[in-house]
Scaffold this motif. Sequence first.
Motif, PDB file in Angstrom:
ATOM      1  N   MET A   1      -5.288   3.213 -16.610  1.00 24.42           N
ATOM      2  CA  MET A   1      -4.249   2.606 -15.700  1.00 24.42           C
ATOM      3  C   MET A   1      -3.982   3.910 -14.269  1.00 24.42           C
ATOM      4  O   MET A   1      -3.887   3.043 -13.165  1.00 24.42           O
ATOM      5  CB  MET A   1      -2.520   2.592 -15.968  1.00 24.42           C
ATOM      6  CG  MET A   1      -2.439   1.614 -15.433  1.00 24.42           C
ATOM      7  SD  MET A   1       0.023   0.526 -15.358  1.00 24.42           S
ATOM      8  CE  MET A   1      -0.705   0.135 -16.898  1.00 24.42           C
ATOM      9  N   ALA A   2      -3.308   4.969 -14.630  1.00 24.28           N
ATOM     10  CA  ALA A   2      -2.860   5.620 -13.490  1.00 24.28           C
ATOM     11  C   ALA A   2      -4.252   6.223 -12.808  1.00 24.28           C
ATOM     12  O   ALA A   2      -4.428   6.143 -11.725  1.00 24.28           O
ATOM     13  CB  ALA A   2      -2.832   7.331 -14.405  1.00 24.28           C
ATOM     14  N   ALA A   3      -5.514   6.422 -13.468  1.00 19.67           N
ATOM     15  CA  ALA A   3      -7.000   6.858 -12.624  1.00 19.67           C
ATOM     16  C   ALA A   3      -7.009   5.218 -11.743  1.00 19.67           C
ATOM     17  O   ALA A   3      -7.217   5.300  -9.890  1.00 19.67           O
ATOM     18  CB  ALA A   3      -8.466   6.090 -13.419  1.00 19.67           C
ATOM     19  N   LEU A   4      -6.983   3.823 -12.361  1.00 22.47           N
ATOM     20  CA  LEU A   4      -6.273   2.822 -10.969  1.00 22.47           C
ATOM     21  C   LEU A   4      -6.064   3.164 -10.480  1.00 22.47           C
ATOM     22  O   LEU A   4      -6.123   2.410  -9.394  1.00 22.47           O
ATOM     23  CB  LEU A   4      -6.728   1.937 -12.041  1.00 22.47           C
ATOM     24  CG  LEU A   4      -6.491   0.370 -11.663  1.00 22.47           C
ATOM     25  CD1 LEU A   4      -8.782   0.174 -10.724  1.00 22.47           C
ATOM     26  CD2 LEU A   4      -6.982  -0.995 -12.056  1.00 22.47           C
ATOM     27  N   LEU A   5      -4.720   3.121 -10.420  1.00 23.59           N
ATOM     28  CA  LEU A   5      -3.571   3.590  -9.701  1.00 23.59           C
ATOM     29  C   LEU A   5      -3.721   4.749  -8.444  1.00 23.59           C
ATOM     30  O   LEU A   5      -4.006   4.202  -7.639  1.00 23.59           O
ATOM     31  CB  LEU A   5      -2.306   4.122  -9.790  1.00 23.59           C
ATOM     32  CG  LEU A   5      -2.046   2.893 -10.678  1.00 23.59           C
ATOM     33  CD1 LEU A   5      -0.075   2.772 -11.443  1.00 23.59           C
ATOM     34  CD2 LEU A   5      -1.093   1.267  -9.691  1.00 23.59           C
ATOM     35  N   GLU A   6      -4.622   5.625  -8.254  1.00 24.19           N
ATOM     36  CA  GLU A   6      -4.902   6.705  -7.954  1.00 24.19           C
ATOM     37  C   GLU A   6      -6.488   6.330  -7.034  1.00 24.19           C
ATOM     38  O   GLU A   6      -6.092   6.272  -5.855  1.00 24.19           O
ATOM     39  CB  GLU A   6      -5.678   7.924  -8.762  1.00 24.19           C
ATOM     40  CG  GLU A   6      -6.069   8.899  -8.058  1.00 24.19           C
ATOM     41  CD  GLU A   6      -6.199  10.438  -9.003  1.00 24.19           C
ATOM     42  OE1 GLU A   6      -6.811  11.466  -8.197  1.00 24.19           O
ATOM     43  OE2 GLU A   6      -5.796  10.070  -9.723  1.00 24.19           O
ATOM     44  N   ALA A   7      -7.033   5.289  -7.420  1.00 22.62           N
ATOM     45  CA  ALA A   7      -8.138   4.760  -6.728  1.00 22.62           C
ATOM     46  C   ALA A   7      -7.645   3.610  -5.674  1.00 22.62           C
ATOM     47  O   ALA A   7      -8.315   3.532  -4.410  1.00 22.62           O
ATOM     48  CB  ALA A   7      -8.920   3.912  -7.754  1.00 22.62           C
ATOM     49  N   GLU A   8      -6.303   3.234  -6.023  1.00 22.31           N
ATOM     50  CA  GLU A   8      -5.834   2.393  -5.326  1.00 22.31           C
ATOM     51  C   GLU A   8      -5.426   2.641  -4.506  1.00 22.31           C
ATOM     52  O   GLU A   8      -5.111   2.234  -2.937  1.00 22.31           O
ATOM     53  CB  GLU A   8      -4.955   1.824  -6.200  1.00 22.31           C
ATOM     54  CG  GLU A   8      -4.048   0.060  -5.274  1.00 22.31           C
ATOM     55  CD  GLU A   8      -3.093  -0.738  -5.681  1.00 22.31           C
ATOM     56  OE1 GLU A   8      -2.617  -1.685  -5.167  1.00 22.31           O
ATOM     57  OE2 GLU A   8      -2.377   0.080  -6.610  1.00 22.31           O
ATOM     58  N   THR A   9      -4.781   3.649  -4.020  1.00 23.42           N
ATOM     59  CA  THR A   9      -3.800   4.883  -3.295  1.00 23.42           C
ATOM     60  C   THR A   9      -4.714   5.222  -2.130  1.00 23.42           C
ATOM     61  O   THR A   9      -5.177   5.315  -1.016  1.00 23.42           O
ATOM     62  CB  THR A   9      -3.305   6.437  -3.532  1.00 23.42           C
ATOM     63  OG1 THR A   9      -4.157   6.842  -3.970  1.00 23.42           O
ATOM     64  CG2 THR A   9      -2.179   5.371  -4.606  1.00 23.42           C
ATOM     65  N   ILE A  10      -6.384   5.999  -2.868  1.00 22.03           N
ATOM     66  CA  ILE A  10      -7.846   5.573  -1.681  1.00 22.03           C
ATOM     67  C   ILE A  10      -8.209   4.557  -0.885  1.00 22.03           C
ATOM     68  O   ILE A  10      -9.196   4.564   0.115  1.00 22.03           O
ATOM     69  CB  ILE A  10      -8.817   7.016  -2.540  1.00 22.03           C
ATOM     70  CG1 ILE A  10      -8.213   8.174  -3.490  1.00 22.03           C
ATOM     71  CG2 ILE A  10     -10.408   6.913  -2.066  1.00 22.03           C
ATOM     72  CD1 ILE A  10      -8.912   8.509  -4.405  1.00 22.03           C
ATOM     73  N   ALA A  11      -8.703   3.925  -2.251  1.00 17.16           N
ATOM     74  CA  ALA A  11      -9.206   2.234  -1.463  1.00 17.16           C
ATOM     75  C   ALA A  11      -8.664   0.898  -1.855  1.00 17.16           C
ATOM     76  O   ALA A  11      -9.337   0.435  -2.501  1.00 17.16           O
ATOM     77  CB  ALA A  11     -10.943   2.844  -1.646  1.00 17.16           C
ATOM     78  N   PRO A  12      -7.556   0.890  -1.493  1.00 21.55           N
ATOM     79  CA  PRO A  12      -6.558  -0.213  -1.188  1.00 21.55           C
ATOM     80  C   PRO A  12      -7.389  -1.508  -2.079  1.00 21.55           C
ATOM     81  O   PRO A  12      -7.214  -2.268  -2.711  1.00 21.55           O
ATOM     82  CB  PRO A  12      -5.521  -0.519  -1.201  1.00 21.55           C
ATOM     83  CG  PRO A  12      -5.971   0.719   0.213  1.00 21.55           C
ATOM     84  CD  PRO A  12      -6.735   1.377  -0.363  1.00 21.55           C
ATOM     85  N   GLU A  13      -8.194  -2.235  -0.676  1.00 19.43           N
ATOM     86  CA  GLU A  13      -9.210  -3.253  -0.726  1.00 19.43           C
ATOM     87  C   GLU A  13      -9.926  -3.697  -1.790  1.00 19.43           C
ATOM     88  O   GLU A  13     -10.642  -4.131  -2.771  1.00 19.43           O
ATOM     89  CB  GLU A  13      -9.832  -3.645   0.708  1.00 19.43           C
ATOM     90  CG  GLU A  13      -8.911  -2.795   1.820  1.00 19.43           C
ATOM     91  CD  GLU A  13      -8.695  -2.225   2.033  1.00 19.43           C
ATOM     92  OE1 GLU A  13      -9.404  -1.079   1.917  1.00 19.43           O
ATOM     93  OE2 GLU A  13      -7.287  -1.725   3.113  1.00 19.43           O
TER      94      GLU A  13
END
Length: 64
Positions: free
Chosen positions: A15-27
Motif C-alpha cells: 500500500m505504501a508503494a501504491l500511495l507513493e506511485a499515486e503521488t508521482i502519477a495519480p492519473e
Amino acid sequence: MAHALSLWNRTDDAMAALLEAETIAPEQVRHHYLSRQLTMSWIRRQKGKPSCQLAALARRLHIV
C-alpha cells in the motif's frame, strides 16, 4: 512493485508503494487495472472496516 509485495503478504509495504506511485502519477494509478484490483483485494481481506488510509484510496479510485 506493489503487486509483488502484496503477493508476499506484505500489504502495508504494498500500500505504501501504491500511495507513493499515486503521488508521482495519480492519473495512472487511478485508472490502472492492477491498482484497482489490489485495492479491492485488500478491502476484501480486511475483517471489519478497512483502515482510513485504505478507505480513502478506494474512494479516490472510485471503488466504493
